[in-house]
Design an enzyme around this catalytic site. Structure first.
Site, PDB file in Angstrom:
ATOM      1  N   ASP A  23       9.570 -31.755  15.695  1.00  0.00           N
ATOM      2  CA  ASP A  23      10.047 -32.887  16.322  1.00  0.00           C
ATOM      3  C   ASP A  23      11.413 -33.126  15.453  1.00  0.00           C
ATOM      4  O   ASP A  23      11.298 -33.258  14.063  1.00  0.00           O
ATOM      5  CB  ASP A  23       9.482 -34.231  16.172  1.00  0.00           C
ATOM      6  CG  ASP A  23       8.553 -34.115  17.438  1.00  0.00           C
ATOM      7  OD1 ASP A  23       8.461 -33.219  18.091  1.00  0.00           O
ATOM      8  OD2 ASP A  23       7.721 -35.429  17.464  1.00  0.00           O
ATOM      9  N   LYS A  80      11.715 -35.058  25.752  1.00  0.00           N
ATOM     10  CA  LYS A  80      10.251 -35.553  26.342  1.00  0.00           C
ATOM     11  C   LYS A  80      10.836 -36.281  27.498  1.00  0.00           C
ATOM     12  O   LYS A  80      11.777 -37.105  27.650  1.00  0.00           O
ATOM     13  CB  LYS A  80       9.610 -36.525  25.431  1.00  0.00           C
ATOM     14  CG  LYS A  80       8.910 -35.765  24.087  1.00  0.00           C
ATOM     15  CD  LYS A  80       8.064 -36.929  23.460  1.00  0.00           C
ATOM     16  CE  LYS A  80       7.440 -36.049  22.059  1.00  0.00           C
ATOM     17  NZ  LYS A  80       6.600 -35.201  22.247  1.00  0.00           N
ATOM     18  N   GLY A 152       1.782 -39.199  15.725  1.00  0.00           N
ATOM     19  CA  GLY A 152       2.270 -40.454  14.650  1.00  0.00           C
ATOM     20  C   GLY A 152       1.420 -40.903  13.717  1.00  0.00           C
ATOM     21  O   GLY A 152       1.637 -42.134  12.921  1.00  0.00           O
ATOM     22  N   ARG A 164     -11.734 -28.861  20.208  1.00  0.00           N
ATOM     23  CA  ARG A 164     -13.240 -28.230  20.010  1.00  0.00           C
ATOM     24  C   ARG A 164     -13.755 -28.924  21.680  1.00  0.00           C
ATOM     25  O   ARG A 164     -14.374 -28.160  22.144  1.00  0.00           O
ATOM     26  CB  ARG A 164     -13.927 -29.148  19.204  1.00  0.00           C
ATOM     27  CG  ARG A 164     -13.703 -28.908  17.656  1.00  0.00           C
ATOM     28  CD  ARG A 164     -14.768 -28.981  16.730  1.00  0.00           C
ATOM     29  NE  ARG A 164     -14.771 -28.458  15.419  1.00  0.00           N
ATOM     30  CZ  ARG A 164     -15.193 -27.233  15.056  1.00  0.00           C
ATOM     31  NH1 ARG A 164     -15.854 -26.404  16.122  1.00  0.00           N
ATOM     32  NH2 ARG A 164     -14.971 -26.840  13.697  1.00  0.00           N
ATOM     33  N   GLY A 213      -0.804 -35.176  15.007  1.00  0.00           N
ATOM     34  CA  GLY A 213      -1.359 -35.855  13.555  1.00  0.00           C
ATOM     35  C   GLY A 213      -1.367 -34.581  12.875  1.00  0.00           C
ATOM     36  O   GLY A 213      -2.016 -34.641  11.615  1.00  0.00           O
ATOM     37  N   GLY A 234       4.761 -33.314  14.854  1.00  0.00           N
ATOM     38  CA  GLY A 234       5.645 -34.409  15.304  1.00  0.00           C
ATOM     39  C   GLY A 234       6.613 -35.100  13.993  1.00  0.00           C
ATOM     40  O   GLY A 234       7.542 -34.757  13.367  1.00  0.00           O
ATOM     41  N   SER A 235       5.811 -36.127  13.497  1.00  0.00           N
ATOM     42  CA  SER A 235       6.250 -37.023  12.546  1.00  0.00           C
ATOM     43  C   SER A 235       5.998 -36.455  11.254  1.00  0.00           C
ATOM     44  O   SER A 235       6.621 -36.804  10.088  1.00  0.00           O
ATOM     45  CB  SER A 235       5.553 -38.223  12.400  1.00  0.00           C
ATOM     46  OG  SER A 235       5.274 -38.818  13.871  1.00  0.00           O
TER      47      SER A 235
END
Lengths: 293, 214
Positions: A23, A80, A152, A164, A213, A234-235
């Site tokens: 990102d 996005k 995030g 999983r 995450g 992402g973050s």
């Protein structure tokens, strides 16, 4: 979209395998990501951690900013669109970026329908929490899948749960007699033909990345060892103390996911990771993975 | 044995083609895994990513060293960029074949395309060509032959030791380019003859190397 175009779109995702998609919110970050070895960038105005913090309605990013990022790098650019917002997708297609993420990180525009992705030439990646969700998105024309995770948060637990779940359901499908597949598909809401295909292939019929995450080289290697084909961060990069260094480290850990010595090396001296969030501390209504179905 | 550089990108697609020719394909991730290969394939992927990983892993030196000992190299798409002596606007990586390439020369993914062409030196039948955000070979230097030219650009070229294509022969059912490379490496394949199309190949064939359940 004709069959050959769809095949080309799946094949672009195949070329991203083993890589990291990052990102970025401006041209400077995009350059840092490219130099670190990202295989693509996701152009967006705010990373998920900030979207979560700011609240309100999160929409497609300003096309000016996406175009600027597109000009600044030579690697593929993704952006996005809101779930179900097919006009945002039309705009992104007109902008000629490389891939659209129909993403739960943005506020959904439609609670009943996702975008009919077969109407587009541009490829789509979609999030999924389990096999049924992944196959439904593929049925709608997605050329690539990613876990939803919980974006995030810097907390990998949801991405692990989703990966999983997909693997478990694929194993169940592979091992069950054919006559049980219809019932299994009915219960899980799987499109039947695609369930048969996943059963035959022993995996999703398209590339499947992990997302949501991932904050450390170890997180990336964990997801790769769980069987995903590549990583979205992402973050996790630009919310950390030293983004360039962390970006390079996650690229190495993804390429050498099976080599603990390399992952160890990559994990050293990175500075602070992004602050993490406990999932149970997030009110149900603010959890992003529950958006879309 | 032919190795496939396994750092990022379309690795399993090449392994699949090699297997169909009856050749043992080896994933190569580290310098210690590269010795005694007849040839190595540098697959498609993102050339900036591969460039970085080649440099920090020591694979760049290892490939150059083995090349000097006689190992042949086949680069597809990003692989061709990494092998080029000149990359427009950027520094070269391995610089093992005298060609000039321009990265991402066709545009975005929406400009990616599929076509067929005759490549007489490689096959007597038309070969399917898959271009994905492809580069273009703009020029070749001495000692390099053109295998395929389309319009104003070169799509495939070779020197005695290096084969490059800007398209992806591993993303279609024809084994012609892989057979050609195997011969260049001095290896025999189990499939010979006029048509190199493998009717059992399909666009999902790569998945057999990336199953999550058996």
């Amino acid at each position: 979209m004709d069959k050959k175009r769809y095949e080309l779109n799946v094949q672009l995702a195949q070329m991203l395998k083993g890589g990291v998609i990052m990102d970025v919110t401006n041209a400077q970050q995009a350059k840092i990501a490219e130099e670190a070895g990202a295989v693509a960038v996701m152009a967006l105005e705010r990373v998920p951690a900030d979207i979560r913090k700011d609240g309100g309605v999160a929409r497609m990013s300003d096309p000016t900013m996406i175009a600027e990022i597109k000009r600044s790098v030579s690697i593929p650019v993704m952006a996005k669109a809101r779930i179900g917002h097919f006009v945002e997708a039309q705009i992104l297609e007109a902008l000629k970026i490389d891939y659209i993420d129909e993403s739960e990180v943005l506020t959904p525009a439609d609670e009943e329908c996702h975008i009919d992705k077969t109407k587009f030439s541009i490829p789509f990646v979609c999030g999924a929490r389990n096999l049924g969700e992944a196959l439904r998105r593929i049925a709608e024309g997605a050329a690539m899948i990613r876990t939803k995770g919980e974006a995030g948060t810097g907390n990998v637990v949801e991405a692990v749960r989703h990966m999983r779940a997909m693997n478990r359901e694929i194993r169940q499908l592979v091992n069950m007699p054919l006559e049980e597949v219809v019932g299994f598909a009915k219960a899980g809401g799987f499109p039947y033909e695609l369930a048969l295909e996943a059963r035959k292939l022993g995996r999703l019929p398209v590339v499947n990345f992990a997302a949501g995450g991932i904050a450390t080289p170890a997180d990336a290697a964990l997801m790769m060892q769980l069987g995903c084909d590549g990583i979205f961060v992402g973050s996790g990069i630009f919310k950390s103390a030293d983004p360039a260094k962390r970006a390079r480290a996650i690229v190495i850990a993804t390429a050498y996911f099976n080599d603990p010595l390399k992952v160890l090396e990559a994990s050293m001296g990175l500075g602070e990771a992004m602050p993490g969030l406990e999932i149970s501390d997030i009110p149900e209504a603010q959890r992003l993975a529950g958006r879309g179905w | 044995m032919i190795g496939v550089l396994d750092l990022q990108g379309g690795v399993v697609e090449h392994l699949d083609h090699l297997k169909r020719l009856g050749l043992a394909g080896l994933r190569v991730k580290k310098p210690s895994e590269i010795s005694n290969l007849a040839g190595i394939i540098i697959p498609g992927g993102e050339s900036t990513c591969l460039f970085r990983l080649l440099t920090i892993s020591g694979m760049k030196e290892a490939i150059v060293r083995e090349f000097q000992q006689g190992m042949k190299i086949f680069g597809t798409c990003a692989g061709a960029i990494l092998l080029a002596k000149t990359v427009i606007g950027e520094s070269p990586c391995l610089a093992l074949i005298d060609i000039e390439v321009e990265r991402n020369s066709f545009g975005s993914q929406m400009d990616s395309f599929f076509c067929e062409a005759l490549v007489p030196r490689v096959s007597s039948m038309p070969v399917p060509l898959t271009f994905i955000r492809a580069p273009k070979i703009k020029k070749i230097g001495p000692g390099v032959d053109i295998l395929l030219k389309i319009g104003n650009y070169i799509a495939a070229a070779e020197s005695p030791d290096v084969l490059v294509t800007i398209f992806h022969p591993e993303l279609a059912g024809s084994l012609a380019f892989h057979r050609y490379f195997a011969h260049k490496c001095g290896l025999k394949t189990i499939k010979e003859g006029r048509s190199m199309d493998d009717p059992t190949w399909n666009a999902k064939s790569w998945t057999q190397f990336a199953r999550v359940a058996d």
